[in-house]
Design a protein around this motif. Structure first.
Motif, PDB file in Angstrom:
ATOM      1  N   ARG A 119       0.804  -1.221   0.000  1.00 18.41           N
ATOM      2  CA  ARG A 119       0.000   0.000   0.000  1.00 18.41           C
ATOM      3  C   ARG A 119       0.835   1.268   0.000  1.00 18.41           C
ATOM      4  O   ARG A 119       0.471   2.273  -0.610  1.00 18.41           O
ATOM      5  CB  ARG A 119      -0.929  -0.002   1.220  1.00 18.41           C
ATOM      6  N   TYR A 120       1.984   1.222   0.697  1.00 22.34           N
ATOM      7  CA  TYR A 120       2.793   2.424   0.859  1.00 22.34           C
ATOM      8  C   TYR A 120       4.229   2.204   0.406  1.00 22.34           C
ATOM      9  O   TYR A 120       4.703   1.073   0.316  1.00 22.34           O
ATOM     10  CB  TYR A 120       2.782   2.873   2.328  1.00 22.34           C
ATOM     11  N   THR A 121       4.922   3.306   0.119  1.00 18.18           N
ATOM     12  CA  THR A 121       6.318   3.213  -0.294  1.00 18.18           C
ATOM     13  C   THR A 121       7.223   2.993   0.916  1.00 18.18           C
ATOM     14  O   THR A 121       6.819   3.189   2.070  1.00 18.18           O
ATOM     15  CB  THR A 121       6.775   4.505  -0.994  1.00 18.18           C
ATOM     16  N   GLN A 122       8.467   2.604   0.640  1.00 21.29           N
ATOM     17  CA  GLN A 122       9.447   2.444   1.723  1.00 21.29           C
ATOM     18  C   GLN A 122       9.613   3.745   2.502  1.00 21.29           C
ATOM     19  O   GLN A 122       9.686   3.745   3.734  1.00 21.29           O
ATOM     20  CB  GLN A 122      10.803   2.013   1.153  1.00 21.29           C
ATOM     21  N   SER A 123       9.673   4.849   1.777  1.00 22.37           N
ATOM     22  CA  SER A 123       9.888   6.153   2.424  1.00 22.37           C
ATOM     23  C   SER A 123       8.736   6.520   3.355  1.00 22.37           C
ATOM     24  O   SER A 123       8.945   7.040   4.456  1.00 22.37           O
ATOM     25  CB  SER A 123      10.075   7.241   1.361  1.00 22.37           C
ATOM     26  N   GLN A 124       7.493   6.257   2.899  1.00 17.86           N
ATOM     27  CA  GLN A 124       6.325   6.571   3.733  1.00 17.86           C
ATOM     28  C   GLN A 124       6.340   5.753   5.027  1.00 17.86           C
ATOM     29  O   GLN A 124       6.099   6.276   6.113  1.00 17.86           O
ATOM     30  CB  GLN A 124       5.044   6.311   2.955  1.00 17.86           C
ATOM     31  N   LEU A 125       6.643   4.471   4.907  1.00 15.79           N
ATOM     32  CA  LEU A 125       6.694   3.615   6.103  1.00 15.79           C
ATOM     33  C   LEU A 125       7.850   4.018   7.020  1.00 15.79           C
ATOM     34  O   LEU A 125       7.689   4.076   8.241  1.00 15.79           O
ATOM     35  CB  LEU A 125       6.852   2.149   5.691  1.00 15.79           C
TER      36      LEU A 125
END
Length: 415
Positions: free
Chosen positions: A15-21
């Protein structure tokens, strides 16, 4: 049964990018990458944090996504996806002349928010920025089918690395495998389907669908709907999650434009472009520069060549076009003699298209700068894409991309 931290991480990364997590978990992007690879254990506290993140349901925006531009050429695919809200965060193009044209038209690529590299082959996939859509017009190369068949016969598993190693498609596959973008769009010649008796296309589809797990859709689209040129190309679209994507959503005009829409106008209405000056068109005398008219020797040769093959019963020869018609496919060899598209000039000798006319034939507007020699420009436009086709593909893809990426703001996650 309660999911493991590894399963929760996989769901979150879908659902989310590495950066967002990484930002929400207060760790580095590299730490998240190491967890995904199993190179380091996840702390106990990560599991409840991931559950909290996964319980958020935030609607996606259809006009805000990031993409990377592989085998970028002069940026034709990029222009199509920028037209529908995309932002390029990474570009790869190995040819130095194409790089010159690309950077002249996308000067922001020198900024820190964007990475530009030459050869993608040695570039580590984990260093490619997170992105929502991967774009690429990868060159077609034969794959090592024999190695795959041998492993099948021995009952041994194989993956895309075994099937595609040594080809440029491998670099597409390894980046998709590492970064798991929401979607991808790949472009190639129509004959990709029959290349190497269909084996190449079979490996590509198996890799994208079975090995990488994407929902894949293919379609051959002719540029004739958008520019006065027959140019059939296969488009391969893939999504990380199931969608209701349909090629039926394409809007193809019933009648396409004719050549008079891209030819220099001799009636006084040809625009003067500061970046072109009189390089292609003499604005004082209202005529295309004489150097584009074929020499008597070349014109005689092409006529003799066509007559020879006509007598032999085949269709090889030059393609003479008129303002009210359409043209053959512009190729990268156009600089040699221009034979596939020669513009009629009454009873006189025909002429080549100018590089500016080639740009228009590919759908580039007149703001597109041509900072290289005519020879390089012909090669670049002959290797490029019809930009309105890319824009139309982007238009029908973006709603589905938006549903998958569900953008998350730091404020909403920390609320």
């Amino acid at each position: 049964m309660m999911e493991s931290p590894t399963e929760l991480l996989a769901q979150a990364r879908a659902r989310y990018t590495q950066s967002q997590l990484a930002e929400q978990l207060n760790v580095s992007d590299r730490t998240v990458a190491r967890w995904e690879k199993g190179e380091s254990p996840m702390p106990t506290m990560v599991a409840p944090a991931l559950r909290e993140i996964l319980n958020l349901h935030i609607p996606a925006s259809a006009g805000d996504f990031t993409f990377i531009d592989l085998f970028a050429g002069i940026g034709g695919i990029r222009k199509g996806f920028e037209a529908h809200g995309g932002r390029c965060v990474f570009t790869s193009e190995w040819n130095s002349w194409a790089q010159k044209t690309y950077l002249a038209n996308f000067p922001d690529d020198n900024e820190e928010s964007h990475t530009f590299v030459g050869d993608i082959q040695p570039f580590p996939a984990e260093e490619v920025p997170d992105h929502d859509v991967l774009l690429g017009g990868f060159p077609c190369q034969p794959f090592s089918i024999a190695g795959v068949s041998k492993k099948n016969a021995l009952g041994r598993a194989h993956g895309f690395e075994d099937a595609t190693q040594g080809t440029l498609f491998f670099d597409v596959a390894r980046i998709i495998n590492q970064k798991r973008p929401a979607a991808f769009m790949l472009e190639n010649v129509k004959n990709l389907r029959s290349h190497d008796k269909g084996k190449t296309f079979a490996v590509i589809m198996e890799t994208l669908q079975e090995e990488l797990g994407y929902e894949v859709h293919t379609r051959v689209i002719d540029g004739i709907y958008f520019t006065p040129q027959h140019r059939e190309r296969i488009i391969i679209v893939g999504f990380r999650k199931p969608t209701d994507f349909s090629w039926e959503d394409l809007e193809l005009p019933p009648v396409g434009p004719k050549l008079d829409t891209i030819l220099h106008r001799t009636d006084g209405t040809e625009p003067f472009l500061e970046w072109d000056g009189d390089r292609f068109f003499d604005h004082d005398n209202l005529e295309v520069q004489p150097k584009y008219t074929l020499t008597p020797k070349l014109w005689a040769y092409l006529q003799a060549y066509a007559a020879k093959h006509k007598a032999a019963g085949n269709g090889f020869g030059f393609g003479l076009v008129h303002p009210s018609g359409t043209s053959r496919t512009l190729s990268a060899r156009y600089y040699k003699d221009g034979s596939e598209i020669l513009v009629a000039q009454g009873a006189g000798r025909p002429r080549r298209l100018t590089p500016r006319e080639c740009a228009r034939l590919m759908g580039f507007d007149d703001s597109f700068r041509i900072p290289v020699s005519d020879t390089q420009a012909y090669k670049q436009f002959g290797n490029s894409v019809v930009t309105p086709v890319m824009s139309e593909v982007a238009r029908i893809m973006t709603p589905h991309v938006a549903k998958i990426i569900a953008p998350v703001s730091p404020q909403s996650l920390s609320a």
